[in-house]
Design a protein around this motif. Sequence first.
Motif: not given
Length: 336
Positions: A22-24, A116-119, A235-242, A302-304
């Motif tokens: 998805q990131l690609l 840093f995005i953590f699983s 999707d959530a990772h992409a939004l967390a990065l944003e 609410a946040l992402l």
Amino acid sequence: MAKGTLLITGGAGYIGSHTVKQLLQRGEKVVVLDNLVFGHREALPLDRVTLVEGDMGNAALVEKIFAEHQPEAVLHFAAFAFVGESVTDPLKYYRNNLAAPLTLLEAMQRHGVKEFIFSSTCATYGNPQFIPMNETHPQDPVNPYGASKHMLERVLKDCDTAWGLKSVFLRYFNASGCDLEGEIGEDHNPETHLIPRILMAATGELESITVFGTDYPTPDGTCIRDYIHVNDLADAHALALEHLRKGGESVAVNLGTGRGFSVREIISTAERVTGKTIPVTYGPRRAGDPPELVADPAKAKALLGWEARHKEPQAHIESAWKWMTGPRKGRYAATS
Ligand SMILES: NC(=O)c1ccc[n+]([C@@H]2O[C@H](COP(=O)([O-])OP(=O)(O)OC[C@H]3O[C@@H](n4cnc5c(N)ncnc54)[C@H](O)[C@@H]3O)[C@@H](O)[C@H]2O)c1
């Protein structure tokens, strides 16, 4: 701010590879660090991704990656995740899930990388005190796997205080489903997750699926879980990065649908999707399995601005079935 390279640890694994895809698609540049202990080279489009095969605890290798690729942020999926094994071999889990990431964090500190995005996992909460569980639920993990993730959350908070590391702790509930195009999927060995095991029983790869416990205080007596589609996690990772790119603060969010389904409900949905009768055997409860785990995902929305798109388990099972009955038959090794 211009997009930099993303370093993705564990990017050849199940959730990591779906997130890479998805990131690609979103135009990101990705470097994957994976030792391939559980990951699969074939899960990555190697014409578009740099795969560094090695261990995140290898300080010289990690330093070389930071020097060469100068990542903007790290998405950290690499870990061991077999709860039962973590009880019998806790040091393996503390070594890989807690100690090894310190090498990564030291390199981040040296190179001034602060995103840093953590699983993380719902296993950091332990036994539920209320349902649905929100992020204020007490964290009292009941196994070394959950404890190793909880401890790393603490390390990340301390790094924020000390040198401004901003982290998003994504506390996943039960990841499930596969790429909707059937290109990549879930191939764990051993496979411990419910949906692929049910489908393995449907194809005859497993003799039957064992249901652990039918006397739980739930409507049909079997455990209830919140199944979150792997693409929704991506999707959530992409939004967390944003969130981090916009200068957002460190935060913990649950990733679930907010709805729970019982083991029996998942089996009957799988029977509808596959058109097969699934052989079931019934066993006793497993130690440490709470009756019900369901997320309150309101904070992520609410946040992402994140919300699960695939709320019905039917969609998860359909995509997993597509992978299992596709050209690879649910196994990367089948064609390599
Ligand atoms: N699958 C779930 O339901 C679930 C739920 C909650 C949290 N999580 C977390 O999500 C992450 C990904 O889970 P998954 O199901 O994709 O697991 P996975 O095993 O498919 O992926 C993990 C990847 O990390 C790699 N890896 C492990 N240790 C490494 C090391 N020391 N150095 C380099 N690479 C290493 C493995 O080879 C593998 O490719 C894990 O951190 C897991 O704890 C998963």
